[in-house]
Design a protein around this motif. Structure first.
Motif, mmCIF file in Angstrom:
data_model
loop_
_atom_site.group_PDB
_atom_site.id
_atom_site.type_symbol
_atom_site.label_atom_id
_atom_site.label_comp_id
_atom_site.label_asym_id
_atom_site.label_seq_id
_atom_site.Cartn_x
_atom_site.Cartn_y
_atom_site.Cartn_z
ATOM 1 N N UNK A 13 -28.349 10.066 -20.142
ATOM 2 C CA UNK A 13 -28.951 9.073 -19.239
ATOM 3 C C UNK A 13 -29.174 9.665 -17.854
ATOM 4 N N UNK A 14 -29.123 10.994 -17.770
ATOM 5 C CA UNK A 14 -29.473 11.740 -16.568
ATOM 6 C C UNK A 14 -28.532 11.494 -15.395
ATOM 7 N N UNK A 15 -27.240 11.401 -15.693
ATOM 8 C CA UNK A 15 -26.259 11.310 -14.620
ATOM 9 C C UNK A 15 -25.981 12.723 -14.135
ATOM 10 N N UNK A 16 -26.170 12.924 -12.857
ATOM 11 C CA UNK A 16 -25.993 14.227 -12.236
ATOM 12 C C UNK A 16 -24.801 14.143 -11.290
ATOM 13 N N UNK A 17 -23.687 14.723 -11.677
ATOM 14 C CA UNK A 17 -22.492 14.689 -10.850
ATOM 15 C C UNK A 17 -22.388 15.956 -10.013
ATOM 16 N N UNK A 18 -22.221 15.767 -8.711
ATOM 17 C CA UNK A 18 -22.001 16.912 -7.834
ATOM 18 C C UNK A 18 -20.540 17.043 -7.432
ATOM 19 N N UNK A 19 -19.817 15.914 -7.446
ATOM 20 C CA UNK A 19 -18.438 15.902 -7.004
ATOM 21 C C UNK A 19 -17.644 14.900 -7.839
ATOM 22 N N UNK A 20 -16.480 15.305 -8.300
ATOM 23 C CA UNK A 20 -15.579 14.417 -9.033
ATOM 24 C C UNK A 20 -14.247 14.385 -8.297
ATOM 25 N N UNK A 21 -13.870 13.208 -7.843
ATOM 26 C CA UNK A 21 -12.528 12.983 -7.311
ATOM 27 C C UNK A 21 -11.696 12.409 -8.452
ATOM 28 N N UNK A 22 -10.483 12.896 -8.604
ATOM 29 C CA UNK A 22 -9.637 12.383 -9.676
ATOM 30 C C UNK A 22 -8.210 12.188 -9.178
ATOM 31 N N UNK A 23 -7.559 11.229 -9.787
ATOM 32 C CA UNK A 23 -6.171 10.919 -9.483
ATOM 33 C C UNK A 23 -5.282 12.109 -9.872
ATOM 34 N N UNK A 41 -18.212 19.857 -8.483
ATOM 35 C CA UNK A 41 -17.031 20.293 -7.743
ATOM 36 C C UNK A 41 -15.929 19.295 -8.094
ATOM 37 N N UNK A 42 -14.710 19.780 -8.332
ATOM 38 C CA UNK A 42 -13.594 18.926 -8.737
ATOM 39 C C UNK A 42 -12.561 18.907 -7.620
ATOM 40 N N UNK A 43 -12.064 17.704 -7.292
ATOM 41 C CA UNK A 43 -11.078 17.600 -6.220
ATOM 42 C C UNK A 43 -10.079 16.487 -6.519
ATOM 43 N N UNK A 44 -8.799 16.820 -6.449
ATOM 44 C CA UNK A 44 -7.759 15.823 -6.651
ATOM 45 C C UNK A 44 -7.737 14.884 -5.438
ATOM 46 N N UNK A 45 -7.500 13.600 -5.707
ATOM 47 C CA UNK A 45 -7.523 12.588 -4.650
ATOM 48 C C UNK A 45 -6.369 11.599 -4.863
ATOM 49 N N UNK A 46 -5.280 11.769 -4.143
ATOM 50 C CA UNK A 46 -4.142 10.857 -4.294
ATOM 51 C C UNK A 46 -4.497 9.391 -4.033
ATOM 52 N N UNK A 47 -5.555 9.124 -3.285
ATOM 53 C CA UNK A 47 -5.966 7.743 -3.003
ATOM 54 C C UNK A 47 -6.399 6.998 -4.262
ATOM 55 N N UNK A 48 -6.657 7.712 -5.352
ATOM 56 C CA UNK A 48 -7.064 7.067 -6.603
ATOM 57 C C UNK A 48 -5.880 6.601 -7.452
ATOM 58 N N UNK A 49 -4.674 6.895 -7.016
ATOM 59 C CA UNK A 49 -3.500 6.456 -7.777
ATOM 60 C C UNK A 49 -2.819 5.251 -7.133
ATOM 61 N N UNK A 50 -3.490 4.659 -6.144
ATOM 62 C CA UNK A 50 -2.985 3.482 -5.435
ATOM 63 C C UNK A 50 -4.142 2.497 -5.234
ATOM 64 N N UNK A 51 -3.860 1.260 -4.816
ATOM 65 C CA UNK A 51 -4.960 0.311 -4.582
ATOM 66 C C UNK A 51 -5.997 0.877 -3.610
ATOM 67 N N UNK A 52 -7.277 0.482 -3.768
ATOM 68 C CA UNK A 52 -8.343 1.029 -2.925
ATOM 69 C C UNK A 52 -8.121 0.744 -1.443
ATOM 70 N N UNK A 53 -8.559 1.709 -0.628
ATOM 71 C CA UNK A 53 -8.369 1.624 0.818
ATOM 72 C C UNK A 53 -9.630 2.063 1.546
ATOM 73 N N UNK A 54 -9.634 1.846 2.850
ATOM 74 C CA UNK A 54 -10.751 2.313 3.668
ATOM 75 C C UNK A 54 -10.875 3.830 3.603
ATOM 76 N N UNK A 55 -9.750 4.520 3.469
ATOM 77 C CA UNK A 55 -9.782 5.977 3.341
ATOM 78 C C UNK A 55 -10.564 6.422 2.113
#
Length: 127
Positions: A13-23, A41-55
């Motif tokens: 379906x032509x999804x083009x990912x440039x960046x993946x943030x993961x818990x 590009x792959x990057x770990x993001x601790x903000x994804x293991x808690x409720x969503x925030x402005x950060x």
């Protein structure tokens, strides 16, 4: 194996990912690594293991960004971005390996839903 077929469906379906943030939690990391054939590009993001925030919203300013995280936090984030209310997340339940494709400005109520694809549909598209 099932999510690898879903990744093929994303390509179909032509999804083009440039960046993946993961818990940093193990299952999310394992799932995110299966997106590597899309060459983001792959990057770990601790903000994804808690409720969503402005950060977390601040990280979403880049186009073609995917998030790999956990329920109910991802649905809560979707409700916040789409409806301006975190409580609206119940309207956007995500199954493991499912996809909500959003577009717009990453602020409360600033995005629209381009597609909601459950994992079963993604796998069918990936055949």
């Amino acid at each position: 194996e099932r999510f690898e077929r879903a990744v093929k469906g994303m390509k179909a379906v032509d999804i083009n990912l440039q960046l993946v943030y993961y818990s940093p939690l193990r299952r999310a990391m394992q799932t995110a690594m299966l997106l590597q054939p899309m060459k983001p590009k792959m990057e770990v993001c601790p903000l994804l293991s808690v409720p969503p925030s402005n950060g977390l919203l601040a990280l979403l300013a880049q186009d073609h960004t995917a998030l790999v995280g956990h329920e109910p936090y991802l649905s809560e984030l979707a409700g916040w971005l789409l409806c301006g209310q975190r409580e609206a997340g119940a309207r956007f339940p995500l199954k493991k390996g499912g996809l909500l494709w959003l577009e717009g400005e990453p602020r409360p109520g600033g995005m629209g839903l381009k597609a909601a694809l459950p994992p079963r549909i993604l796998r069918e598209l990936g055949k």
